[in-house]
Design an enzyme around this catalytic site. Sequence first.
Site, PDB file in Angstrom:
ATOM      1  N   HIS A  64      -5.066   0.407  -8.585  1.00  0.00           N
ATOM      2  CA  HIS A  64      -4.470   1.172  -9.684  1.00  0.00           C
ATOM      3  C   HIS A  64      -3.372   2.088  -9.164  1.00  0.00           C
ATOM      4  CE1 HIS A  64      -5.910   5.310  -9.069  1.00  0.00           C
ATOM      5  NE2 HIS A  64      -7.013   4.761  -8.570  1.00  0.00           N
ATOM      6  N   CYS A  65      -2.499   2.496 -10.079  1.00  0.00           N
ATOM      7  CA  CYS A  65      -1.443   3.462  -9.780  1.00  0.00           C
ATOM      8  C   CYS A  65      -1.337   4.394 -10.984  1.00  0.00           C
ATOM      9  CB  CYS A  65      -0.125   2.754  -9.477  1.00  0.00           C
ATOM     10  SG  CYS A  65       0.536   1.830 -10.882  1.00  0.00           S
ATOM     11  N   ARG A  66      -0.141   4.909 -11.247  1.00  0.00           N
ATOM     12  CA  ARG A  66       0.026   5.814 -12.369  1.00  0.00           C
ATOM     13  C   ARG A  66       0.051   5.069 -13.696  1.00  0.00           C
ATOM     14  NH1 ARG A  66       3.936   8.491 -15.604  1.00  0.00           N
ATOM     15  NH2 ARG A  66       5.410   6.878 -15.068  1.00  0.00           N
ATOM     16  N   MET A  93      -3.519   5.344 -14.256  1.00  0.00           N
ATOM     17  CA  MET A  93      -4.130   6.653 -14.489  1.00  0.00           C
ATOM     18  C   MET A  93      -3.655   7.288 -15.796  1.00  0.00           C
ATOM     19  SD  MET A  93      -6.452   7.146 -12.240  1.00  0.00           S
ATOM     20  CE  MET A  93      -6.779   5.450 -12.739  1.00  0.00           C
TER      21      MET A  93
END
Length: 103
Positions: A64-66, A93
Amino acid sequence: MKNITVEELKAKMEKGDAINLIDCREPHEYEEFNIGGKLVPLGKIQTMQIEDIEDLKEEEVIVHCRSGKRSMMACMILDQMGFKNTFNVEGGMLAWKEKFGEK
């Protein structure tokens, strides 16, 4: 690469499943807010500095990332390096915070 929603990820976490969660954001983003994933910034994945996760090639790896863009790129690169079971967290996120807040 497959996709996984934040709801599916949270359900796995709450169930106590052993998951390999990779956070491919930058260290300052990780420090501001994280959900316990292993920090491996996209830049390290792009330059193949993946010693920390090399042994996960046969396992399910959730990245995952932003927002889901960097993690999608990370999954594609990991797939090319021989990872067999990568999952991109849709919406990253931002989606997590929208759904569950910062917990």
